[in-house]
Design a protein around this motif. Structure first.
Motif, PDB file in Angstrom:
ATOM      1  N   VAL A  53       0.676  -0.973   0.440  1.00  7.55           N
ATOM      2  CA  VAL A  53      -0.238   0.265   0.103  1.00  7.55           C
ATOM      3  C   VAL A  53       0.880   0.850   0.364  1.00  7.55           C
ATOM      4  O   VAL A  53       2.011   1.298  -0.155  1.00  7.55           O
ATOM      5  N   THR A  54       0.382   2.977  -0.199  1.00 12.44           N
ATOM      6  CA  THR A  54       0.893   3.398   0.459  1.00 12.44           C
ATOM      7  C   THR A  54       0.491   4.166   1.913  1.00 12.44           C
ATOM      8  O   THR A  54      -0.239   4.240   2.173  1.00 12.44           O
ATOM      9  N   GLN A  55       1.799   4.945   1.628  1.00 14.95           N
ATOM     10  CA  GLN A  55       1.940   5.558   3.508  1.00 14.95           C
ATOM     11  C   GLN A  55       0.513   6.420   3.338  1.00 14.95           C
ATOM     12  O   GLN A  55       0.060   6.047   4.324  1.00 14.95           O
ATOM     13  N   ARG A  56       0.265   7.286   2.595  1.00 17.89           N
ATOM     14  CA  ARG A  56      -1.208   7.932   2.281  1.00 17.89           C
ATOM     15  C   ARG A  56      -2.178   7.220   2.977  1.00 17.89           C
ATOM     16  O   ARG A  56      -3.222   7.660   3.511  1.00 17.89           O
ATOM     17  N   ILE A  57      -2.421   6.105   2.148  1.00 15.74           N
ATOM     18  CA  ILE A  57      -3.531   5.027   2.400  1.00 15.74           C
ATOM     19  C   ILE A  57      -3.829   5.081   3.899  1.00 15.74           C
ATOM     20  O   ILE A  57      -4.870   4.884   4.497  1.00 15.74           O
ATOM     21  N   ALA A  58      -2.627   4.409   4.097  1.00 15.91           N
ATOM     22  CA  ALA A  58      -2.350   3.323   5.731  1.00 15.91           C
ATOM     23  C   ALA A  58      -2.480   4.233   6.265  1.00 15.91           C
ATOM     24  O   ALA A  58      -1.886   3.735   8.024  1.00 15.91           O
ATOM     25  N   ALA A  59      -2.088   5.749   6.509  1.00 13.80           N
ATOM     26  CA  ALA A  59      -1.693   6.313   7.687  1.00 13.80           C
ATOM     27  C   ALA A  59      -2.720   6.836   8.970  1.00 13.80           C
ATOM     28  O   ALA A  59      -2.515   6.824  10.099  1.00 13.80           O
ATOM     29  N   ARG A  60      -4.438   6.306   8.459  1.00 14.93           N
ATOM     30  CA  ARG A  60      -5.535   6.762   9.033  1.00 14.93           C
ATOM     31  C   ARG A  60      -5.814   5.142  10.177  1.00 14.93           C
ATOM     32  O   ARG A  60      -6.529   5.348  10.832  1.00 14.93           O
ATOM     33  N   SER A  61      -5.712   4.194   9.442  1.00 17.90           N
ATOM     34  CA  SER A  61      -5.668   2.849   9.963  1.00 17.90           C
ATOM     35  C   SER A  61      -4.244   1.812  11.122  1.00 17.90           C
ATOM     36  O   SER A  61      -3.692   2.438  11.228  1.00 17.90           O
ATOM     37  N   ASP A  62      -4.853   2.658  12.565  1.00 16.23           N
ATOM     38  CA  ASP A  62      -4.651   2.339  13.888  1.00 16.23           C
ATOM     39  C   ASP A  62      -4.232   0.662  13.516  1.00 16.23           C
ATOM     40  O   ASP A  62      -3.195   0.181  15.008  1.00 16.23           O
ATOM     41  N   ALA A  63      -4.888   0.100  12.992  1.00 16.85           N
ATOM     42  CA  ALA A  63      -4.850  -2.035  13.307  1.00 16.85           C
ATOM     43  C   ALA A  63      -3.939  -2.704  12.710  1.00 16.85           C
ATOM     44  O   ALA A  63      -3.491  -3.842  11.832  1.00 16.85           O
ATOM     45  N   VAL A  64      -3.405  -1.341  11.852  1.00 17.59           N
ATOM     46  CA  VAL A  64      -1.512  -1.635  10.839  1.00 17.59           C
ATOM     47  C   VAL A  64      -0.815  -1.287  10.912  1.00 17.59           C
ATOM     48  O   VAL A  64      -0.742  -0.109  11.549  1.00 17.59           O
ATOM     49  N   ALA A  65       0.128  -1.705  11.040  1.00 17.22           N
ATOM     50  CA  ALA A  65       1.737  -1.410  10.809  1.00 17.22           C
ATOM     51  C   ALA A  65       2.530  -1.536   9.209  1.00 17.22           C
ATOM     52  O   ALA A  65       2.100  -2.083   8.328  1.00 17.22           O
ATOM     53  N   LEU A  66       3.044  -0.234   8.767  1.00 15.55           N
ATOM     54  CA  LEU A  66       3.648   0.070   7.642  1.00 15.55           C
ATOM     55  C   LEU A  66       5.571  -0.672   8.117  1.00 15.55           C
ATOM     56  O   LEU A  66       6.241  -0.114   8.823  1.00 15.55           O
ATOM     57  N   LEU A  67       5.740  -1.218   6.822  1.00 14.89           N
ATOM     58  CA  LEU A  67       6.948  -1.794   6.917  1.00 14.89           C
ATOM     59  C   LEU A  67       7.477  -1.330   5.926  1.00 14.89           C
ATOM     60  O   LEU A  67       6.788  -1.087   4.206  1.00 14.89           O
TER      61      LEU A  67
END
Length: 388
Positions: free
Chosen positions: A330-344
């Motif tokens: 995914v992109t950081q902008r898409i996932a930025a608002r989700s607390d249930a996932v972590a971005l690696l």
């Protein structure tokens, strides 16, 4: 052979002599009124006149004599040359309006920064072309006739409509008015298109922009059949299938960095080269482009734990990651608002995506399309300058 016309007698007088068939001379003259001509010939009452001195069109057939003059007259209905329909141009209308408002031709010419003769000539020509008097001319000035008042009413609206049309066309030519239809893949809306739209509307607030968020294959088809003017997709030109490259021109906008979204409870896991994550949640394959599914499957072909869950968009994938169903690029902008996932950070083989503008190679780039392209460049350059 000369044409032979019947005659009838009317009182008439000699004017001059003119030869006619048979070599004889006769006094004649032509009275031209209401489109008719009267030709008088001095011939015997019982003789049919043969005339070659005119080319009449519609003879009136009766025969007779003038007992006093001893003349036989030929009344011939000449085909009257049709009057041309009244024509006028906007310049004449503007001059006429200026004259009525000023009350005199000379003052109107001054208001128009002109000399008087061209204005007088234009008004006279307009009256002649329309076949009606438009102005009453007096020692104190000019005043519109009833026909002039009618023209002033209708003509004024025509001039105003013309001015509005000219201004509208000018704005359209500048790319400041009209409608632009853009197809956008959902991921690039978040990454750049929202900012492009804001930049575009700031420069051209009168333009109606229709944004359609659809998958890249639908965008390509929309451009191909003319339903879309342009599209923005997350694929670079090197990823285009041959048929896309054949009918589309493109402009690479910017790179879109990729992150790997994982369930938050798996954030500390280590999986060298991306292997061992198990299920990957990926967009479905699109024949028009070589995309992420192809890259991931090629890199993990020897990973026994690897399996795929296909979805339509990265936003959908994120919801499944949050539910613990797998991992997803995914992109950081898409996932930025989700607390249930972590971005690696992604595996090294998962390169950034590239946002690219598309349009038909056969279509002329309109001023609106050019303005959108410029707004896209502006936003992309700003992003690169910020290093984001």
């Amino acid at each position: 052979m000369p044409r032979r016309w019947p005659v009838f007698g009317v009182p008439c007088g000699p004017a001059r002599t003119e030869p006619f068939v048979g070599g004889r001379a006769a006094p004649w003259y032509v009275i031209d009124g209401a489109g008719y001509a009267i030709l008088c010939l001095a011939v015997a009452a019982d003789t049919a006149a043969t005339c070659t001195s005119m080319r009449p069109a519609t003879p009136y057939a009766r025969r007779g004599t003038d007992p006093e003059a001893g003349l036989i007259c030929l009344l011939v209905g000449m085909r009257r040359r049709p009057r041309k329909a009244g024509t006028m141009d906007f310049r004449q209308l503007e001059y006429f309006k200026a004259v009525v408002e000023a009350g005199s031709v000379s003052q109107a010419a001054k208001n128009l920064n002109m000399t008087q003769p061209p204005v007088s000539h234009a008004i006279a020509k307009l009256e002649a072309e329309l076949g009606v008097r438009l102005l009453d001319r007096t020692a104190k000035g000019v005043h519109p006739t009833s026909a002039g008042l009618y023209l002033l009413s209708k003509g004024g609206r025509l001039v105003e409509d013309r001015n509005r049309a000219v201004e509208t066309l000018k704005l359209m030519g500048e790319g400041a008015l009209g409608e632009l239809r853009i197809g956008v893949e959902p991921m690039v809306i978040n990454e750049i298109i929202a900012d492009v739209l804001a930049e575009f509307l700031d420069q051209a607030p009168g333009v109606r922009v229709g944004l359609t968020d659809v998958t890249p294959d639908v965008i390509v088809q929309g451009i191909r059949d003319g339903r879309l003017d342009m599209g923005c997709i997350p694929f670079g030109p090197s990823q285009f299938a041959g048929f896309v490259a054949d009918f589309c021109d493109s402009y690479p906008v910017m790179d879109i960095d990729i992150k790997l979204a994982v369930p938050r409870n798996r954030a500390r896991e280590e999986h060298p080269d991306g292997k061992g994550w198990g299920r990957w949640i990926l967009p479905y394959r699109i024949p028009a482009f070589v995309g992420m599914p192809d890259v991931v499957e090629a890199a993990l072909s020897d990973d026994d734990s690897f399996e795929v869950l296909e979805v339509s968009t990265p936003q959908t994938a994120l919801a499944f990651v949050a539910a613990g169903l797998g991992v997803a690029p995914v992109t950081q902008r898409i996932a930025a608002r989700s607390d249930a996932v972590a971005l690696l950070d992604p595996p090294r083989w998962l390169a950034p995506m590239q946002a690219t503008l598309l349009w038909s190679r056969e279509a002329e780039i309109s001023p609106l399309m050019e303005r959108w392209l410029q707004a896209t460049r502006t936003v992309a350059e700003h992003r690169r300058a910020l290093g984001s």
